[in-house]
Design a protein around this motif. Structure first.
Motif, PDB file in Angstrom:
ATOM      1  N   ALA A 146      17.112  24.658 -16.485  1.00 42.78           N
ATOM      2  CA  ALA A 146      17.049  24.559 -18.485  1.00 42.78           C
ATOM      3  C   ALA A 146      17.262  26.069 -18.516  1.00 42.78           C
ATOM      4  O   ALA A 146      17.621  26.464 -19.577  1.00 42.78           O
ATOM      5  CB  ALA A 146      16.070  24.054 -18.818  1.00 42.78           C
ATOM      6  N   GLU A 147      16.340  27.404 -17.468  1.00 40.08           N
ATOM      7  CA  GLU A 147      16.076  28.811 -18.118  1.00 40.08           C
ATOM      8  C   GLU A 147      15.720  29.495 -16.752  1.00 40.08           C
ATOM      9  O   GLU A 147      14.725  29.086 -15.601  1.00 40.08           O
ATOM     10  CB  GLU A 147      15.171  28.619 -18.599  1.00 40.08           C
ATOM     11  N   ILE A 148      16.703  30.064 -16.396  1.00 39.63           N
ATOM     12  CA  ILE A 148      16.762  31.135 -15.328  1.00 39.63           C
ATOM     13  C   ILE A 148      16.561  32.478 -15.393  1.00 39.63           C
ATOM     14  O   ILE A 148      16.312  32.834 -16.176  1.00 39.63           O
ATOM     15  CB  ILE A 148      18.296  31.614 -15.018  1.00 39.63           C
ATOM     16  N   ILE A 149      14.871  31.869 -14.213  1.00 37.90           N
ATOM     17  CA  ILE A 149      14.122  33.746 -14.346  1.00 37.90           C
ATOM     18  C   ILE A 149      14.113  34.450 -13.463  1.00 37.90           C
ATOM     19  O   ILE A 149      14.192  33.883 -12.784  1.00 37.90           O
ATOM     20  CB  ILE A 149      12.213  33.228 -14.799  1.00 37.90           C
ATOM     21  N   VAL A 150      14.310  36.332 -14.039  1.00 36.27           N
ATOM     22  CA  VAL A 150      14.957  36.336 -12.908  1.00 36.27           C
ATOM     23  C   VAL A 150      13.112  36.566 -11.726  1.00 36.27           C
ATOM     24  O   VAL A 150      11.831  36.749 -12.267  1.00 36.27           O
ATOM     25  CB  VAL A 150      14.104  37.997 -14.487  1.00 36.27           C
ATOM     26  N   ASN A 151      13.661  37.254 -10.631  1.00 39.40           N
ATOM     27  CA  ASN A 151      12.419  36.602  -9.303  1.00 39.40           C
ATOM     28  C   ASN A 151      11.676  35.524  -9.174  1.00 39.40           C
ATOM     29  O   ASN A 151      10.670  35.663  -8.438  1.00 39.40           O
ATOM     30  CB  ASN A 151      12.026  38.331  -9.719  1.00 39.40           C
ATOM     31  N   GLN A 152      12.225  34.502  -9.873  1.00 37.16           N
ATOM     32  CA  GLN A 152      12.018  33.502  -9.251  1.00 37.16           C
ATOM     33  C   GLN A 152      12.347  32.035  -8.716  1.00 37.16           C
ATOM     34  O   GLN A 152      13.488  31.567  -9.080  1.00 37.16           O
ATOM     35  CB  GLN A 152      11.367  32.545 -10.658  1.00 37.16           C
ATOM     36  N   PRO A 153      12.398  31.892  -7.317  1.00 32.42           N
ATOM     37  CA  PRO A 153      12.615  30.947  -6.788  1.00 32.42           C
ATOM     38  C   PRO A 153      13.258  29.632  -7.657  1.00 32.42           C
ATOM     39  O   PRO A 153      12.187  28.950  -8.059  1.00 32.42           O
ATOM     40  CB  PRO A 153      12.603  30.708  -5.311  1.00 32.42           C
ATOM     41  N   GLN A 154      14.339  29.332  -7.739  1.00 32.05           N
ATOM     42  CA  GLN A 154      15.310  28.118  -8.491  1.00 32.05           C
ATOM     43  C   GLN A 154      16.023  26.977  -7.710  1.00 32.05           C
ATOM     44  O   GLN A 154      17.049  28.152  -6.952  1.00 32.05           O
ATOM     45  CB  GLN A 154      15.044  28.466  -9.766  1.00 32.05           C
ATOM     46  N   THR A 155      15.678  25.943  -7.394  1.00 32.44           N
ATOM     47  CA  THR A 155      16.470  24.964  -7.495  1.00 32.44           C
ATOM     48  C   THR A 155      17.985  24.770  -8.243  1.00 32.44           C
ATOM     49  O   THR A 155      17.890  24.767  -8.853  1.00 32.44           O
ATOM     50  CB  THR A 155      15.939  23.835  -7.237  1.00 32.44           C
ATOM     51  N   PHE A 156      19.122  24.715  -7.356  1.00 31.78           N
ATOM     52  CA  PHE A 156      20.608  24.004  -7.882  1.00 31.78           C
ATOM     53  C   PHE A 156      20.971  23.608  -7.012  1.00 31.78           C
ATOM     54  O   PHE A 156      20.575  23.350  -6.096  1.00 31.78           O
ATOM     55  CB  PHE A 156      21.253  25.345  -7.971  1.00 31.78           C
ATOM     56  N   LEU A 157      21.551  22.240  -7.658  1.00 30.45           N
ATOM     57  CA  LEU A 157      22.463  21.456  -7.214  1.00 30.45           C
ATOM     58  C   LEU A 157      23.583  21.688  -7.661  1.00 30.45           C
ATOM     59  O   LEU A 157      24.185  21.871  -8.417  1.00 30.45           O
ATOM     60  CB  LEU A 157      21.658  20.130  -7.832  1.00 30.45           C
ATOM     61  N   ILE A 158      24.502  21.676  -6.400  1.00 31.84           N
ATOM     62  CA  ILE A 158      25.954  21.349  -6.166  1.00 31.84           C
ATOM     63  C   ILE A 158      26.420  20.344  -6.643  1.00 31.84           C
ATOM     64  O   ILE A 158      26.166  19.562  -4.838  1.00 31.84           O
ATOM     65  CB  ILE A 158      26.811  22.600  -5.736  1.00 31.84           C
ATOM     66  N   GLU A 174      22.500  16.654   1.074  1.00 29.90           N
ATOM     67  CA  GLU A 174      21.615  15.684   0.001  1.00 29.90           C
ATOM     68  C   GLU A 174      22.324  14.323   0.385  1.00 29.90           C
ATOM     69  O   GLU A 174      21.136  13.197   0.444  1.00 29.90           O
ATOM     70  CB  GLU A 174      20.702  16.001  -1.159  1.00 29.90           C
ATOM     71  N   GLY A 175      23.294  13.732   0.663  1.00 30.11           N
ATOM     72  CA  GLY A 175      23.921  12.927   1.067  1.00 30.11           C
ATOM     73  C   GLY A 175      24.765  12.931  -0.797  1.00 30.11           C
ATOM     74  O   GLY A 175      24.599  13.396  -1.831  1.00 30.11           O
ATOM     75  N   ASP A 176      25.760  12.112  -0.599  1.00 26.41           N
ATOM     76  CA  ASP A 176      26.566  11.705  -1.860  1.00 26.41           C
ATOM     77  C   ASP A 176      27.374  12.515  -2.233  1.00 26.41           C
ATOM     78  O   ASP A 176      27.135  12.910  -3.814  1.00 26.41           O
ATOM     79  CB  ASP A 176      25.885  10.894  -2.622  1.00 26.41           C
ATOM     80  N   GLY A 177      27.596  13.933  -1.955  1.00 24.43           N
ATOM     81  CA  GLY A 177      28.561  14.543  -2.557  1.00 24.43           C
ATOM     82  C   GLY A 177      27.747  16.130  -3.105  1.00 24.43           C
ATOM     83  O   GLY A 177      27.527  16.974  -3.208  1.00 24.43           O
ATOM     84  N   LEU A 178      26.256  16.064  -2.423  1.00 24.39           N
ATOM     85  CA  LEU A 178      25.347  16.249  -3.346  1.00 24.39           C
ATOM     86  C   LEU A 178      24.408  17.373  -2.322  1.00 24.39           C
ATOM     87  O   LEU A 178      24.017  17.048  -1.599  1.00 24.39           O
ATOM     88  CB  LEU A 178      23.919  15.531  -3.928  1.00 24.39           C
ATOM     89  N   PHE A 179      24.561  18.620  -2.983  1.00 23.77           N
ATOM     90  CA  PHE A 179      24.267  19.820  -1.810  1.00 23.77           C
ATOM     91  C   PHE A 179      23.223  20.778  -2.441  1.00 23.77           C
ATOM     92  O   PHE A 179      22.905  20.540  -4.117  1.00 23.77           O
ATOM     93  CB  PHE A 179      24.915  21.301  -1.639  1.00 23.77           C
ATOM     94  N   LYS A 180      22.044  21.166  -2.518  1.00 21.30           N
ATOM     95  CA  LYS A 180      20.693  21.722  -2.928  1.00 21.30           C
ATOM     96  C   LYS A 180      20.307  23.689  -2.035  1.00 21.30           C
ATOM     97  O   LYS A 180      20.919  23.309  -1.227  1.00 21.30           O
ATOM     98  CB  LYS A 180      20.022  20.834  -2.484  1.00 21.30           C
ATOM     99  N   VAL A 181      20.710  23.692  -3.123  1.00 20.91           N
ATOM    100  CA  VAL A 181      19.850  25.503  -2.630  1.00 20.91           C
ATOM    101  C   VAL A 181      19.095  25.868  -3.729  1.00 20.91           C
ATOM    102  O   VAL A 181      18.758  25.689  -5.240  1.00 20.91           O
ATOM    103  CB  VAL A 181      21.575  26.210  -2.824  1.00 20.91           C
ATOM    104  N   GLU A 182      18.561  26.457  -3.280  1.00 24.68           N
ATOM    105  CA  GLU A 182      17.136  27.390  -4.085  1.00 24.68           C
ATOM    106  C   GLU A 182      17.606  29.008  -3.901  1.00 24.68           C
ATOM    107  O   GLU A 182      17.589  29.816  -2.427  1.00 24.68           O
ATOM    108  CB  GLU A 182      15.928  27.597  -3.146  1.00 24.68           C
ATOM    109  N   ILE A 183      17.328  29.379  -5.237  1.00 28.50           N
ATOM    110  CA  ILE A 183      18.267  31.532  -5.435  1.00 28.50           C
ATOM    111  C   ILE A 183      17.440  32.253  -5.589  1.00 28.50           C
ATOM    112  O   ILE A 183      16.383  31.331  -6.676  1.00 28.50           O
ATOM    113  CB  ILE A 183      19.409  30.954  -5.603  1.00 28.50           C
TER     114      ILE A 183
END
Length: 311
Positions: free
Chosen positions: A90-102, A143-152
């Motif tokens: 909901a909020e992307i924070i600078v310099n904080q690792p966060q998980t995104f899904l593709i 992650e399966g079923d077309g879903l990829f997860k990445v932390e940036i």
């Protein structure tokens, strides 16, 4: 290794995805995909970042026998086989690792479940800031079923572009472009174009030369990276494969905003000197380009960057 984040384009919703994940992702965007040249690389999937985040202002020859190539995505009539949907915090924070899904889907909206490995990964994710000061090369976990997860981790506020590169099973390589906006106060500093073609990264000196004295758009050119030991000034002899090749090259044309047409991905040629890595490529349009070369020196990643002027 610094991490970094990603993208945005359109907006479909993904409630099934939200229910299956413990992270709260209320924002979703979709990008359509272009087909590129087909590649055949075999290896294993992985989920970590293999490059240092570059947040600095700076920093071709005969055709060697190679099974690799370069591609850019400037054409608009190529067949789009897939679309990528990004779910972000909901909020992307600078310099904080966060998980995104593709989520990778076909054009009918059905999840694509099988992918081929190429360059030892199921997905390559290139993330750059719009000013090209920040670069990261990540490998999302499937992650399966077309879903990829990445932390940036985003190192500064601003707009970022993500290029997702993957290959559905027995299909051509696909590229999806998404965007992410990181809130915060942006410093109003102009981009510094460093024309120096040599730089020292810790114990390695990297020099970039070209097969053409003047780079011309639309013409094939070989970019040659020469690597020496910074202390001894001698050619290195400990260059190891990276993603199954001698090196990796990503190029973006300086544009605002960045688009799929500004992206070039090149692969290392074979049969080059042990202290050199060559890439054959072509710049589609005149302009200013930034190149990132990535190399593995005895297990330590080197990510170098240079600016190039193309007539």
């Amino acid at each position: 290794m610094n991490r970094f984040l990603i993208t945005t384009f359109a907006i479909p919703s993904l409630f099934g995805l939200l229910q299956s994940c413990s992270v709260n992702f209320p924002s979703k965007d979709t990008a359509h995909t272009e087909q590129t040249h087909q590649m055949n690389h075999n290896s294993a999937d992985s989920s970590h970042s293999d490059s240092m985040m570059s947040n600095t202002s700076s920093h071709a020859a005969n055709h060697s026998e190679s099974s690799t190539h370069s591609h850019s995505n400037q054409t608009s009539d190529t067949l789009s086989l897939t679309k990528a949907q990004l779910t972000k915090p909901a909020e992307i924070i600078v310099n904080q690792p966060q998980t995104f899904l593709i989520d990778i889907q076909d054009q009918a909206g059905k999840s694509i479940t099988k992918f081929d490995t190429f360059q030892e990964k199921l997905m390559h994710l290139i993330v750059v800031s719009d000013d090209l000061e920040v670069f990261n090369h990540l490998h999302p976990k499937y992650e399966g079923d077309g879903l990829f997860k990445v932390e940036i981790t985003f190192p500064k506020p601003g707009n970022y572009t993500l290029v997702s590169d993957y290959k559905p099973f027995e299909e051509s390589e696909q590229i999806s472009v998404l965007n992410a906006q990181v809130p915060g106060v942006k410093l109003t500093s102009s981009v510094k174009i460093d024309e120096n073609m040599s730089q020292i990264l810790e114990d390695t000196q990297v020099t970039l030369t070209s097969s053409q004295p003047v780079l011309q758009s639309g013409q094939e050119v070989t970019l040659k990276f020469n690597l020496k030991d910074a202390k001894t000034n001698q050619p290195i002899n400990d260059l190891k494969p990276y993603l199954g090749e001698q090196g990796h090259l990503v190029i973006f044309k300086q544009s605002n905003p960045l688009s799929k047409a500004d992206y070039i991905h090149a692969h290392a040629l074979k049969n080059t000197p042990s202290d050199e890595v060559h890439f054959m490529t072509k710049f589609p349009k005149p302009g200013t380009y930034k190149v990132w070369g990535q190399f593995n020196r005895d297990g330590k990643m080197i990510t170098t960057n240079f600016w190039l002027k193309v007539s």
